[in-house]
Design an enzyme around this catalytic site. Structure first.
Site, short mmCIF file in Angstrom:
data_model
loop_
_atom_site.label_atom_id
_atom_site.label_comp_id
_atom_site.label_asym_id
_atom_site.label_seq_id
_atom_site.Cartn_x
_atom_site.Cartn_y
_atom_site.Cartn_z
N SER A 8 -6.61 -1.43 -0.56
CA SER A 8 -6.23 -0.74 -1.81
C SER A 8 -7.37 0.10 -2.38
O SER A 8 -7.11 1.20 -2.89
CB SER A 8 -5.70 -1.74 -2.85
N GLU A 22 -14.47 -7.82 -7.20
CA GLU A 22 -14.35 -8.73 -6.04
C GLU A 22 -15.34 -9.86 -6.27
O GLU A 22 -16.49 -9.62 -6.64
CB GLU A 22 -14.64 -7.98 -4.74
N HIS A 75 0.82 -1.22 0.00
CA HIS A 75 0.00 0.00 0.00
C HIS A 75 0.85 1.27 0.00
O HIS A 75 0.46 2.28 -0.59
CB HIS A 75 -0.96 -0.02 1.19
N ASP A 103 -4.00 -8.31 -7.30
CA ASP A 103 -3.65 -8.69 -5.92
C ASP A 103 -4.48 -9.90 -5.48
O ASP A 103 -5.30 -9.80 -4.55
CB ASP A 103 -3.91 -7.47 -5.01
N ASP A 109 -15.11 -12.07 -11.51
CA ASP A 109 -13.74 -12.58 -11.46
C ASP A 109 -12.79 -11.47 -11.94
O ASP A 109 -13.01 -10.87 -13.00
CB ASP A 109 -13.63 -13.81 -12.37
N GLY A 110 -11.74 -11.24 -11.18
CA GLY A 110 -10.85 -10.11 -11.46
C GLY A 110 -10.15 -10.22 -12.80
O GLY A 110 -9.90 -9.21 -13.47
#
Ligand code: SAM
Length: 281
Positions: free
Chosen positions: A103, A121, A18, A167, A146-147
């Site tokens: 984040s 998410e 971060h 991430d 789904d990212g």
């Protein structure tokens, strides 16, 4: 999907990730033109470090809990940490913020009115918290998706400037490969974006293979950073960030910040930091 970031929020790996994320965002703000943030695995957005999950591991004590008193840091380190520290807000006497900013909250706090963000998410309860948190911010879109699918769909952003944070939780055995493949596909569509891919550094051969794939990709300007806390505990001791297209100021800033963070968050022998170009210009 068992991973819940609440157990780990504010730990040394979060501080590493971060604090660097804040530097990347700050750089994007140097120009008036808008930018876009795409956070593929956004989590809940913010975390209560007094809640049961964080209380159970107390990992935050070895991370953000070590930042309560920065009087031992040089003026340069304090200036570089300031954007991240500002996102934390006031810390209590143990170094605990009222809420630890994930984040998405860091991005939100550092964005301007002209900037936009998309947060993906997949876990339903984490997504519900994420959606609630940002529902009233018209600059921000949260998606239950789904990212990696989201990344493919959302690049290139219309602003043509910005940052992708990848991430994932590294629960899947093939997560390094999945992250690399999704990144490479996105880069093929948007080669001028800044990409930051976080990874645990538990298994040297996985990290080595990931770095080999990045190095052999034909993509230039890939900086690898890692920070380890040493000691002989069983949990995560080291994590890394691969940054593609880092701003020209970023390497030098990291060379000032990481020695301080590595010393401050050390848990024993064997920690430290590393910064190396996987592929330079
Ligand atoms: N980026 C967050 C931060 O820095 O505050 C932390 C993210 S956490 C390491 C990983 C998140 O990915 C978890 O909240 C998990 O529920 C979510 N997740 C797991 N599988 C996913 C997927 N396929 N797509 C998007 N999110 C996923």
């Amino acid at each position: 999907m068992n991973y819940r970031h609440g157990f780990h929020a504010g730990n040394f790996a979060d501080v590493f990730k971060h604090a660097l994320l804040a530097r990347l965002l700050l750089y994007l703000k140097r120009k008036e033109t808008p930018f876009r943030v795409i956070d593929t695995h956004a989590g809940e957005g913010a975390y209560d470090l007094a809640a049961e999950e964080a209380e159970r591991t107390l990992e935050w004590r070895g991370g953000v809990g070590r930042l309560a008193d920065l009087s031992g840091a040089s003026a340069e380190v304090r200036a570089l940490l300031a954007p991240y520290i500002d996102c934390l807000g006031p810390l209590d006497e143990e170094g605990r913020p009222a809420l630890y900013p994930g984040s998405p909250v860091i991005a939100q706090k550092l964005m301007r009115s002209q900037d936009r963000a998309i947060f993906c998410e997949l876990r339903p309860d984490a997504f519900a918290a994420l959606r609630r948190r940002f529902a009233r911010d018209a600059r921000i879109k949260t998606v239950h998706l789904d990212g990696y699918t989201g990344l493919g769909a959302y690049v290139p952003p219309k602003e043509r400037r910005g940052l992708v944070l990848i991430d994932p939780p590294f629960e899947r055995e093939d997560e390094f490969d999945a992250a690399f493949d999704a990144f490479a596909k996105a880069y093929a569509k948007w080669s001028s974006g800044i990409y930051a891919i976080w990874h645990p550094s538990k298994n040297e051969s996985d990290v080595g293979r990931f770095h080999d794939r990045l190095s052999a990709s034909g993509i230039r300007r890939i900086l690898s950073l890692s920070l380890g806390v040493g000691g002989d505990g069983t949990g995560l001791r080291m994590s890394g960030l691969a940054v593609v297209n880092p701003p020209f100021t970023f390497e030098e800033e990291a060379r000032t910040l990481l020695p301080f963070l590595a010393r401050r968050m050390a848990q024993g022998e064997g920690g430290g930091y590393r910064i190396a170009w996987l592929v330079s210009e």
